[in-house]
Design a protein around this motif. Structure first.
Motif, mmCIF file in Angstrom:
data_model
loop_
_atom_site.group_PDB
_atom_site.id
_atom_site.type_symbol
_atom_site.label_atom_id
_atom_site.label_comp_id
_atom_site.label_asym_id
_atom_site.label_seq_id
_atom_site.Cartn_x
_atom_site.Cartn_y
_atom_site.Cartn_z
ATOM 1 N N ILE A 59 33.708 48.553 55.727
ATOM 2 C CA ILE A 59 32.531 47.723 55.244
ATOM 3 C C ILE A 59 31.419 48.032 54.739
ATOM 4 O O ILE A 59 30.878 47.825 53.949
ATOM 5 C CB ILE A 59 32.012 46.911 56.800
ATOM 6 N N VAL A 60 31.216 49.522 55.049
ATOM 7 C CA VAL A 60 30.165 50.390 54.598
ATOM 8 C C VAL A 60 30.546 50.471 52.969
ATOM 9 O O VAL A 60 29.526 50.243 52.322
ATOM 10 C CB VAL A 60 30.061 51.690 55.362
ATOM 11 N N VAL A 61 31.766 50.911 52.722
ATOM 12 C CA VAL A 61 31.950 51.150 51.504
ATOM 13 C C VAL A 61 31.931 49.891 50.573
ATOM 14 O O VAL A 61 31.437 49.842 49.445
ATOM 15 C CB VAL A 61 33.534 51.528 51.251
ATOM 16 N N LEU A 62 32.485 48.685 51.161
ATOM 17 C CA LEU A 62 32.314 47.395 50.400
ATOM 18 C C LEU A 62 31.028 47.114 50.220
ATOM 19 O O LEU A 62 30.686 46.544 49.075
ATOM 20 C CB LEU A 62 33.170 46.457 51.452
ATOM 21 N N ASP A 63 30.071 47.202 51.208
ATOM 22 C CA ASP A 63 28.579 46.768 51.117
ATOM 23 C C ASP A 63 28.145 47.630 49.891
ATOM 24 O O ASP A 63 27.411 46.814 49.065
ATOM 25 C CB ASP A 63 27.938 46.820 52.384
ATOM 26 N N ALA A 64 28.394 48.885 49.914
ATOM 27 C CA ALA A 64 28.092 49.843 49.006
ATOM 28 C C ALA A 64 28.539 49.144 47.630
ATOM 29 O O ALA A 64 27.779 49.127 46.602
ATOM 30 C CB ALA A 64 28.573 51.262 49.069
ATOM 31 N N LEU A 65 29.742 48.932 47.506
ATOM 32 C CA LEU A 65 30.414 48.464 46.217
ATOM 33 C C LEU A 65 29.914 47.159 45.824
ATOM 34 O O LEU A 65 29.390 47.065 44.619
ATOM 35 C CB LEU A 65 32.004 48.249 46.396
ATOM 36 N N MET A 66 29.602 46.274 46.869
ATOM 37 C CA MET A 66 29.208 45.118 46.185
ATOM 38 C C MET A 66 27.727 45.206 45.793
ATOM 39 O O MET A 66 27.254 44.082 45.317
ATOM 40 C CB MET A 66 29.233 44.013 47.579
ATOM 41 N N ASN A 79 25.520 40.242 55.149
ATOM 42 C CA ASN A 79 26.753 40.100 55.818
ATOM 43 C C ASN A 79 26.537 40.391 57.379
ATOM 44 O O ASN A 79 27.449 39.995 58.074
ATOM 45 C CB ASN A 79 27.463 41.353 55.125
ATOM 46 N N LEU A 80 25.559 40.979 57.888
ATOM 47 C CA LEU A 80 25.304 40.928 59.153
ATOM 48 C C LEU A 80 25.116 39.783 59.695
ATOM 49 O O LEU A 80 25.635 39.189 60.651
ATOM 50 C CB LEU A 80 23.936 41.755 59.529
ATOM 51 N N LEU A 81 24.199 39.095 59.262
ATOM 52 C CA LEU A 81 23.975 37.426 59.596
ATOM 53 C C LEU A 81 25.427 36.688 59.645
ATOM 54 O O LEU A 81 25.720 36.044 60.576
ATOM 55 C CB LEU A 81 22.887 36.857 58.734
ATOM 56 N N VAL A 82 26.132 37.011 58.807
ATOM 57 C CA VAL A 82 27.317 36.090 58.364
ATOM 58 C C VAL A 82 28.417 36.689 59.719
ATOM 59 O O VAL A 82 28.880 35.895 60.232
ATOM 60 C CB VAL A 82 28.208 36.259 57.158
ATOM 61 N N ASP A 83 28.409 38.016 59.934
ATOM 62 C CA ASP A 83 29.340 38.321 61.126
ATOM 63 C C ASP A 83 28.640 37.748 62.355
ATOM 64 O O ASP A 83 29.419 37.575 63.184
ATOM 65 C CB ASP A 83 29.011 39.777 61.138
ATOM 66 N N PRO A 98 24.684 55.125 56.328
ATOM 67 C CA PRO A 98 25.662 55.572 55.543
ATOM 68 C C PRO A 98 25.572 54.937 54.332
ATOM 69 O O PRO A 98 25.629 55.392 53.012
ATOM 70 C CB PRO A 98 26.776 55.724 56.464
ATOM 71 N N THR A 99 25.754 53.471 54.353
ATOM 72 C CA THR A 99 25.711 52.660 53.257
ATOM 73 C C THR A 99 24.683 53.047 52.214
ATOM 74 O O THR A 99 24.974 53.371 51.119
ATOM 75 C CB THR A 99 25.665 51.238 53.542
ATOM 76 N N PRO A 146 19.802 42.337 70.442
ATOM 77 C CA PRO A 146 18.929 43.244 69.564
ATOM 78 C C PRO A 146 19.857 44.603 69.646
ATOM 79 O O PRO A 146 19.647 45.391 68.433
ATOM 80 C CB PRO A 146 17.846 43.682 70.424
ATOM 81 N N ILE A 147 20.335 44.807 70.501
ATOM 82 C CA ILE A 147 21.311 46.190 70.262
ATOM 83 C C ILE A 147 22.241 46.089 69.504
ATOM 84 O O ILE A 147 22.497 47.044 68.741
ATOM 85 C CB ILE A 147 22.125 46.473 71.927
ATOM 86 N N PHE A 148 23.040 45.072 69.242
ATOM 87 C CA PHE A 148 24.180 44.885 68.441
ATOM 88 C C PHE A 148 23.431 44.883 66.941
ATOM 89 O O PHE A 148 23.973 45.647 66.102
ATOM 90 C CB PHE A 148 24.565 43.293 68.734
ATOM 91 N N VAL A 149 22.375 44.066 66.770
ATOM 92 C CA VAL A 149 21.714 44.219 65.324
ATOM 93 C C VAL A 149 21.321 45.842 65.097
ATOM 94 O O VAL A 149 21.466 46.231 63.842
ATOM 95 C CB VAL A 149 20.599 43.410 65.546
ATOM 96 N N LEU A 150 20.588 46.331 65.983
ATOM 97 C CA LEU A 150 20.402 47.877 65.909
ATOM 98 C C LEU A 150 21.487 48.451 65.542
ATOM 99 O O LEU A 150 21.366 49.478 64.479
ATOM 100 C CB LEU A 150 19.634 48.373 67.289
ATOM 101 N N LYS A 151 22.472 48.363 66.334
ATOM 102 C CA LYS A 151 23.928 49.264 65.923
ATOM 103 C C LYS A 151 24.269 49.093 64.469
ATOM 104 O O LYS A 151 24.636 49.830 63.705
ATOM 105 C CB LYS A 151 24.889 48.810 66.733
ATOM 106 N N ARG A 152 24.047 47.712 64.181
ATOM 107 C CA ARG A 152 24.592 47.315 62.705
ATOM 108 C C ARG A 152 23.695 48.286 61.834
ATOM 109 O O ARG A 152 24.110 48.455 60.538
ATOM 110 C CB ARG A 152 24.787 45.958 62.431
ATOM 111 N N VAL A 153 22.496 47.671 62.081
ATOM 112 C CA VAL A 153 21.326 48.625 61.127
ATOM 113 C C VAL A 153 21.648 50.183 60.893
ATOM 114 O O VAL A 153 21.584 50.576 59.671
ATOM 115 C CB VAL A 153 19.936 48.251 61.666
ATOM 116 N N LEU A 154 21.760 50.799 62.222
ATOM 117 C CA LEU A 154 22.066 52.183 62.084
ATOM 118 C C LEU A 154 23.456 52.353 61.080
ATOM 119 O O LEU A 154 23.257 53.308 60.516
ATOM 120 C CB LEU A 154 22.399 52.548 63.327
#
Ligand SMILES: Nc1ncnc2c1ncn2[C@@H]1O[C@H](COP(=O)(O)OP(=O)(O)OP(=O)(O)O)[C@@H](O)[C@H]1O
Ligand SMILES: Nc1ncnc2c1ncn2[C@@H]1O[C@H](COP(=O)(O)OP(=O)(O)OP(=O)(O)O)[C@@H](O)[C@H]1O
Ligand SMILES: [Mg+2]
Ligand SMILES: [Mg+2]
Ligand code: NI
Lengths: 315, 491, 592, 280
Positions: free
Chosen positions: D110-117, A298-302, A14-15, A2-10
């Motif tokens: 990764i952020v930029v790529l995700d955005a791009l994709m 991509n999170l799932l893939v990672d 910016p994305t 959960p921590i990991f996922v949370l981090k990734r979601v956070l």
């Protein structure tokens, strides 16, 4: 986890902000005016056009439009479609359901075929089997998916008459009939994926095939099938897995061609239609939604990646 | 239940006639709603829900006598107050429809009052007489100013569903998948045979179903597979289907005008000799034959051949003559300046037409270049009247000869023909109520059109429909909209 | 399956030739092996021992082929099998092969347990629980502690010696009729080596397993094998009973081999006085294994606890200790390849963690590593020449051609032909790779070499050559070396000082001479006594009896014992420069 | 044996070299010579069958198909190759850096790529064409941007795995810069998936160009490319399948060639392949 996922979601926030800004800018930068598109070529007078613009809120200055949109988005309202007046949120969700069903089924069946095929080709490297597999995949790679889809439709729909050519029944409404409508689109998508994944899998396996631990597995007297499956596959799968991620995300974002040929009311078709019609709310909403799908896939893939290679730690 | 399955290339935009609409949507709406007047097959105006109408001497007052016993889909009988309500819905102050601007003075016509008189009379008064007023009322994009029951909207004024008087009523609509209409049992038909969009309508097919199929090749395949009964097809498919047993093909000339717009503001094209040379360089016959696989023929006048105003005059055009073209170029001192033709890859052979024109112009020594852009970009160039020298373009049907010129004549940026004399003539043609005078103006306009070449006409598009042999009663007409009520299903 | 009887050989190899392309690497080898017999295969590094072993399994690497002769195992003609299935059924179940390089032979993405079970599942009908039981039992026998936990871990989490034992366990678990053990104990300290080999011998005896023991260590061979076969340059030059070969070697190579076991007088390399070149202070390294992405509790391995050591400029320092005691980890910590949980590494007066990157890189260039597993430390896509040359990359004064020449020179110095520069690492034998790694480390004349078991896979003649090279180069440019090894004799030869490590802690630390003369800590004594050695007798060479290791002070001091790791630990100076680990804070005077 | 000889000595290498040279030869020839003007239409001679002057017949505008395919070869091959350049080079560098350095660079990328994709290629193409105008540079740029994330991700994945290897650690301890280590030790060991991806992408580019053509976004017609020849044939596929099959065949041949060559190259770069072993 959960921590990991949370981090990734956070991390993905910016994305989203970047995506939102780019989306807005790009969508507005497109040549063509939604009001104009909506009226088709029949512009009878400027007044009508102006009326249409103010209805769509397009007469406001750009920054105002952006703020308005962003505010609405944050309050969970993606707006309504210029084209059909439907709620964008529910529209996306509905369309995504269709796309996801097809894409996941296709990816599942593609993996079922391409992993063994890639392993087999690598195992029989430079044999006739290998060449046949390589040849077939390349052949498929050089065929436009539109064309393949249409040929499937003509063959199974028109000539053999086994499967329906138009329409769609949701599998949640009627499983049996729903499946009937899914066979062709799933096959057509899967074929493309098989071609790509088989080649990736083959290359990855060739790389692993020469490792000492593979010889060691053979020295244990494991049958070749098990050597391939248990030792070659997990180590060779990494590049294929990345590709699966890239493709899956891409397809979930819309398999426009497949959806057009097989008349599926999916996300890809919606997206393309909204691009053509310059349906700003739908386009913007869809792009945001797709960004979310990307981040999640991509999170799932990672996560899966670290499962296949225990040395790569999640960070 | 009998059913006819046909296709649309995109979903309908809504169920609110005249408000949420586009070409596809109008076709579906046209089965559910009717207006006071509509178009006959020669594009003259005939009464529909009106029993008859009268125009006052000064041409400003229109009095419509309503038909009796016409039922709405909810069973209620139509009254004049419903007509008034419906009029205000589209043309009133609060209207969301673009149609409002057709009647509020923004564009020539200003309606000063539109009122019910008693139960069966509806009166409209104009500020000034205007000949095409009825033709404007009958416009498909306004659903012929459809008469709807007020229950079509919710109490808060928001749209609910169309409760009209048409032969079909709203059935199932699965967004993105299909639209279904069901036959209206209590439909009160006019007497007589169907005529254009009016006349007697005696629907026999119980359900009309439009599948949303984005791709022509797919709907064709579905037709062959028996999953669709009736689809719009292209010339190529028509040629192919023509000889197949269980299928039939209908080809009909429409009022859709294919043309090349010329930008007279362009330095090169501002010389009329150059424009004329271009017209001589292009052979509409061959191009039309090519894009219709030999089904269609050239008709370069903006006035469609099925129009009552189409006479020998309209049949004239600058004929294909390369030598003449070369001579004109020479005379104009043309020096190989590049002329770009804007086109798009869109259904309707925009690209093909442009390509063929380019080849022909090259033959005549014109340095023509093709620029293919996405539709949105072309539309923008069209609207701004700039960013192009020549473009292949198509106009949807205008069912009045004056409007046929109006579509590219006027002061607005997008109009190709801005010559004040022509604009004045065109305006005149829209005002006159006298048919003979109208014909005279149209003839003059056409002569000037050939003289000045603001556009090079090609022809009126041939529409093809492929059908399975179980479909009967299909007839296309100039406006190209499907008339489902004429269809029959053979067993 | 036909049963083999006592008098028919399980294995007979007949005029075998193995070639890579046109180049034979095994030339006309013939021998036979009776059931239950242990035969040692010794010989020069690169003489084809491993290839012979793999040929018996029918598993030559790509490009290699049996070009002449035949191999008959029981009734199975390995060189011309009736079907591939026949070979497969033979592998694992009837012939077990312990690979020479355990790291690259374990599947990196599969848990150890799975890798052990799968062959059992394939070849037996035992239940899962039984199989697991057998695996645990086997792991215990090879002296791996806490085997239950080990089963769930991945190969990269183990030390070199641990991996080797895992390999041995997983192969022996199947009780094959023929066991080929290719250098099975190269990474094991004397204590564990003895225990593991005892187990192997016992299992062989109990099951009538014939064993081919490929080893460079003649002392080991002498202790366990009944017969010896000696190979040189692909040819079986001599074969006979252990006794006769050791006592009356006939072939020239065998004689040289035996001569090389006599290492002569130790000549340790003493360093200069003054500030240390390398000082490791209070080093702690922990491996934290997150289970389920940190959801479950972490398991922490304390690999190195509070270790301090120094290396003087030009000094050779030995680091010895049990397998898995943290030797490699210390080396890796100096190279910053693992993160420290505590402590400092000071090189040439500069704290390595606390200096600008450019300086750090410059410092690093003065330290060179020889990794324990040479194969995985060589880039598989680089030719040997380039690999060795890379050691000279930072030297901007030398021309490319000069570097090339230097690299070839270096290859020859470690006993490899120049032409090997053109090969890729996979086309080398284990010992050859090890020498490439040494060549790469020494070529740049570093100030410090951290050599992790650098000669473990080399036969004694080459070992002697390499040791001589070390000494020669040392006298030429005076580098210092932290020499990590399980082999006490080699350490004794080279190193001025020794650190004895156990379970991540230093047990004893002293000048080499002093330590060998008077080992104090029981662990050191155990280590010394377990180490087999050959001694010269009137009739050639024989195995020395090991109980005459100086049994020094049988004092009753509270020595720190790794078993009770929780007790307070204290390193006390027993004699000048001689430190011993005691439990608790014992006053010095108490035992002097 | 020289490198070239070894490639030619393999079935796939030989086939690859033959097919690729064929395609390149035709492309180069097509850039200077075609039997007819590939743009010249002849409406009286549409859909002509094979004849002496038009060996492959004519298309819907009466243009010579052979000439169009030849010129198209030049256009397609040059676009295909230039399109591969940006994603492969840039994607490899970015992916490698991300996978090797990890940390903030990885995260940002990764952020930029995700955005791009997240942007469909179509949209990117539309936007770019609006800026650059509909020309082949627009096509190249749009496709490059569209394929960049895939390459980056695949390379990043491989680099993640390879950089755990001990030989990479060995390089670090030698004081080699991280950049050098990445370039010399990590990347060459990630080459296999990269080669496969690149060769596959060549095909995607040709087909994607076709799809873009159809929307009026590809190589501006009437200049022929295999992609837009295919796109134009779409409407006539049923009746004149040859119009579509011929460019399809060309694409297949080019792809087969490139992929076979890629396979042979991969084999050759694999140090364990038998042929690459220098026998001494
Ligand atoms: N794949 C290969 N291709 C070419 N030559 C090889 C290959 N593998 C091994 N060789 C060569 O074969 C010879 C025998 O190798 P082998 O591994 O059997 O030696 P070894 O006796 O086991 O040596 P060591 O004691 O060093 O492990 C060596 O000279 C080696 O260079
Ligand atoms: N990456 C890792 N993850 C978890 N544990 C590890 C890891 N690397 C080493 N260890 C553990 O650290 C301890 C010390 O390992 P190290 O490799 O230093 O031993 P060693 O003294 O070199 O042994 P050997 O002589 O067998 O090579 C071992 O218990 C090992 O299991
Ligand atoms: Mg060996
Ligand atoms: Mg170690
Ligand atoms: Ni048997």
């Amino acid at each position: 986890m959960p921590i990991f996922v949370l981090k990734r979601v956070l991390m993905s926030i910016p994305t989203f902000v970047i995506v939102a800004v780019i989306i807005f800018a790009l969508v507005r930068a497109l040549p063509g005016d939604p009001a104009l598109m909506m009226l088709g070529g029949n512009i009878d007078d400027e007044a009508t056009l102006e009326q249409m613009r103010s209805q769509l809120g397009l007469d406001q200055p750009m920054p105002v439009q952006f703020i308005v949109w962003l505010r609405e988005v944050f309050s969970g309202n993606l707006g309504t479609s210029i084209m059909t007046g439907q709620e964008v949120g529910s529209l996306l969700w509905q369309r995504f359901g269709v796309t996801a069903t097809v894409v996941l089924l296709a990816m599942g069946s593609a993996l079922l075929v391409s992993i063994p095929a890639g392993l087999l080709a690598a195992h029989r490297h430079n044999s006739r089997t290998d060449y046949a597999i390589v040849f077939l995949t390349i052949l498929k790679l050089s065929m436009p998916s539109f064309w393949v889809g249409l040929m499937l439709l003509v063959l199974f729909g028109a000539i053999l008459g086994w499967l329906p050519t138009v329409g769609f029944v949701s599998i949640s409404d009627d499983l049996g009939r729903g499946m009937l409508y899914l066979i062709l689109p799933v096959t057509s998508l899967a074929l493309s994926e098989i071609a790509v994944l088989t080649r990736m899998m083959r290359a990855g396996s060739l790389e692993i095939m020469g490792r000492d631990y593979i010889t060691h597995a053979r020295a244990k007297g494991l049958p070749e099938r098990k050597v391939l499956w248990r030792h070659v596959f997990p180590n060779a799968f990494a590049p294929t897995l990345t590709m699966v991620g890239v493709m899956l995300a891409g397809l979930l974002a819309g398999a426009a061609v497949t959806e057009t040929v097989f008349t599926l009311p999916g996300l890809g078709k919606l997206l393309v239609d909204s691009i053509y019609a310059r349906d700003y709310p739908v386009l913007q909403g869809a792009l945001l939604f797709i960004a979310a799908v990307y981040v999640l896939t991509n999170l799932l893939v990672d996560i899966a990646y670290s499962f296949f290679d225990p040395r790569v730690r999640l960070s | 239940d009998s059913m006819v399955r046909t296709s649309l290339n995109a979903d309908i935009r809504g169920t609110n006639p005249g408000v949420t609409r586009d070409g596809n949507t109008d076709e579906v709406h046209g089965h559910m709603i009717e207006g006071l007047v509509t178009y006959a097959s020669d594009f003259s105006i005939i009464p529909m829900l009106a029993e008859s109408y009268e125009i006052s001497e000064d041409g400003r007052t229109y009095t419509f006598k309503l038909r009796k016993g016409v039922k709405f889909h909810n069973g209620e009988e139509m009254t004049a107050s419903d007509v008034e309500w419906s009029w205000n819905r589209l043309a009133g102050e609060a209207s969301e429809s673009h149609c409002k601007n057709f009647f509020n003075g923004e564009n020539n016509i200003k309606v000063t009052s539109a009122k019910a008189q008693g139960d069966d009379t509806f009166v409209i008064t104009l500020a000034e007489p205007y000949a095409v007023f009825l033709a404007t009322m009958a416009r498909f994009d306004c659903g012929s100013m459809a008469v709807l029951h007020p229950d079509s909207v919710n109490a808060d004024g928001s749209w609910n569903k169309p409760i009209g008087t048409g032969p079909y009523m709203m059935g199932d609509h699965a967004p993105g998948r299909y639209v279904e209409l069901n036959r209206f049992e209590d439909y009160s038909s006019r007497d007589g045979a169907p005529d254009g969009y009016g006349g007697g309508k005696n629907p026999t097919v119980d359900v009309l179903r439009w599948e949303i199929v984005g791709e022509g090749a797919v709907s064709k395949t579905a037709l062959l597979a028996g999953d669709l009964d009736l689809v719009d097809i292209d010339a190529m498919t028509a040629a192919e289907l023509k000889d197949q047993p269980n299928f039939s093909v209908d080809a009909a000339e429409s009022a859709v005008w294919d043309t090349y717009l010329l930008n007279s503001d362009d330095p090169v094209l501002s010389d009329v000799r150059i424009r004329r040379a271009m017209a001589h360089a292009i052979d509409p016959q061959r191009i039309m034959a090519a894009i219709t696989e030999g089904f269609g023929k050239a008709s370069p006048s903006p006035v469609p051949p099925m129009s009552a105003n189409y006479t020998d005059v309209q049949a004239k055009y600058l004929t294909y003559d390369v030598e003449k073209a070369k001579a004109l170029l020479e005379e104009a001192g043309y020096n190989g300046e590049e002329i770009t033709i804007l086109a798009t890859r869109r259904n309707g052979a925009y690209y093909e037409r442009a390509l063929m024109a380019q080849a022909m112009m090259m033959d005549a020594g014109i340095n023509a270049r093709l620029e293919v852009v996405e539709w949105g970009s072309q539309l923008e160039a069209y609207r701004n009247g700039s960013g192009y020298q020549m473009q292949s373009f198509t106009f949807s049907p205008r069912l009045h000869a004056g409007l046929s010129f109006e579509m590219f004549t006027g002061d607005a940026d997008r109009k190709a023909w801005k010559n004040p004399d022509a604009v004045a003539m065109m305006n005149e043609s829209l005002r006159t109520g006298d048919p003979e005078e109208l014909q005279a103006i149209i003839d003059r306009l056409h002569e000037a059109f050939i003289e000045e070449v603001p556009a090079i006409g090609l022809g009126h598009r041939t529409l093809f429909t492929g059908m399975s042999s179980k479909i009967d009663g299909f007839e296309n007409w100039g406006a190209g909209l499907l008339r489902g009520w004429m269809l029959k299903v053979k067993d | 399956m036909a049963e083999s009887t006592e008098h028919t050989p399980v294995l007979s190899v007949d005029d075998l030739e193995i070639s890579f392309g046109a180049r034979p690497v095994v030339k006309g080898v013939s021998f036979q092996l009776a059931p239950g017999e242990i035969m040692a295969l010794v010989g020069e590094s690169g003489s084809g021992k491993s290839m012979l072993g793999r040929a018996i399994m029918g598993l030559l690497p790509g490009g290699g082929a049996v070009t002449r002769g035949r191999i008959l195992f029981q009734q199975h003609e390995v060189t011309a099998p009736k079907s591939l299935e026949e070979l497969r059924l033979m592998r694992g179940r009837q012939v077990g092969l312990i690979f020479q390089e355990p790291l690259s032979s374990l599947n990196p993405s599969m848990r150890i347990g799975e890798q052990m079970y799968e062959a059992m599942r394939e070849h037996t009908d035992l239940t899962e629980a039984h199989i697991r039981e057998r695996a645990l039992e086997m792991l215990r026998q090879v002296k791996l502690r806490n085997p239950e936990a080990l089963l769930k871990r991945y190969p990269h989490e183990f030390s070199g010696g641990m991996r080797q034992r895992i390999m041995i366990a997983s192969v022996m678990m199947l009780k094959p009729a023929l066991l080929i053990a290719d250098e099975p104990t190269t990474a094991l300290d004397a204590v564990v080596q003895k225990e593991v080999l005892d187990i192997m011998a016992e299992v062989a005896r109990a099951n009538g397993t014939a064993v081919i023991l490929i080893s460079h260590d003649l002392a080991v061979v002498a202790a366990y094998a009944a017969r010896i076969a000696v190979m040189e340059k692909g040819i079986l030059v001599e074969a006979g009973t252990t006794q006769s070969v050791l006592a009356r070697p006939e072939h020239d190579y065998t004689r040289r081999l035996l001569a090389a076991t006599q290492l002569g007088k130790p000549s340790p390399v003493k360093g200069e006085e003054g500030p240390p070149l390398l000082a490791v202070e209070g080093l702690r390294v922990e491996f934290r294994e997150k289970r389920f992405f940190g959801l479950m509790a972490d398991t922490t391995t304390h690999a190195v606890r509070d270790v301090s050591l120094t290396v003087q400029p030009g000094e050779f320092v030995g680091l010895v200790g049990e397998s898995g005691s943290g030797k490699s980890t210390i080396g890796r910590a100096v190279g910053k390849l693992v993160s420290k949980a505590g402590g400092r590494v000071v090189f040439d007066g500069q704290d390595m963690d606390d200096c600008p990157p450019a300086l750090e890189r410059r410092l690093r260039r003065r330290i060179r590593f020889v990794f324990q597993d040479p194969y995985s430390s060589l880039n598989p896509r680089m030719r040997i020449g380039r690999i060795v040359r890379e050691g000279l990359r930072q030297d901007k004064t030398m021309s490319e051609a000069a570097k090339r020449a230097k690299a070839e020179e270096m290859l020859e110095a470690v006993g490899l032909p120049r032409e090997m520069a053109q090969r890729f690492p996979h086309a080398l034998s284990g010992g050859q790779r090890q020498r490439v790694a040494i060549a790469r480390a020494l070529i740049s004349k570093p100030d410090l070499v951290i050599a992790d078991e650098p000669v473990s896979a080399l036969d004694v003649t080459i070992q002697a050559q390499i040791l001589a090279l070390f000494k020669q180069l040392q006298s030429e440019f005076g580098f210092a070396c932290l020499f990590i090894s399980h082999d006490l004799h080699i350490v004794e030869q080279l190193c001025a000082r020794l650190y004895v490590l156990n379970k991540g802690r230093i047990m004893e630390q002293a000048e080499t001479g002093a330590l060998f003369d008077l080992p104090r800590h029981p662990y050191t004594r155990q280590l010394l006594s377990a180490s087999p050695r050959l001694e010269r007798a009137q009739d050639g060479v024989r195995l020395a009896s090991s109980d005459d290791i100086c049994g020094a002070a049988m004092d009753k001091l509270p020595y720190y014992d790794a078993a009770g790791a929780e007790a307070p630990y204290h390193l006390t100076e027993a004699a000048p420069g001689h430190y011993v680990a005691l439990r608790g804070a014992v006053a010095q005077k108490e035992w002097q | 044996m020289s490198f070239a000889n070894r490639i030619l000595g393999k079935a796939n290498g030989l086939a690859g070299v033959i097919l690729v040279s064929l395609v390149l030869g035709v492309a180069v020839l097509g850039s200077v010579y075609t039997p007819h003007d590939p743009l010249k239409s002849d409406l009286l001679n549409r859909f002509a069958g094979s004849s002496l002057s038009h060996p492959l017949g004519t298309d819907m505008f009466g243009r010579d198909i052979l000439s169009r395919l030849m010129r198209g070869a030049w256009v397609s091959v040059s676009i295909g190759l230039s399109t591969l350049l940006i994603p492969v080079v840039l994607g490899t560098l970015l992916g490698a850096a991300a996978g090797y350095f990890r940390g903030w660079f990885d995260r940002v990328l990764i952020v930029v790529l995700d955005a791009l994709m997240a942007f469909p290629g179509l949209l990117i193409a539309l936007g770019l064409m609006a800026i650059i105008g509909p020309n082949r540079y627009g096509v190249i740029l749009a496709l490059s941007v569209a394929y960049l994330p895939a390459v980056t991700r695949v390379v990043r994945g491989s680099v993640l795995s390879v950089s755990q290897s001990e030989f990479v650690e060995a390089s670090t301890t030698m004081g080699n810069s991280r950049f050098y280590t990445l370039l010399v030790h990590v990347l060459p060991n990630c080459i296999a998936p990269l080669i496969v991806l690149t060769t596959m992408m060549f095909g995607w580019v040709l087909l994607a160009e076709s799809a873009l053509s159809f929307l009026g976004l590809g190589v501006p017609p009437p200049e022929p490319s295999w992609g837009n020849i295919l796109a134009e044939a779409k409407a006539h596929l049923m009746r004149y399948p040859m119009l579509g099959l011929l460019p399809g065949l060309c694409i297949s041949v080019a792809l087969l060639g490139v992929n076979f060559l890629g396979d042979a190259l991969r084999d050759e770069l694999d140090p364990k392949s038998t042929t690459s072993k220098e026998v001494i």
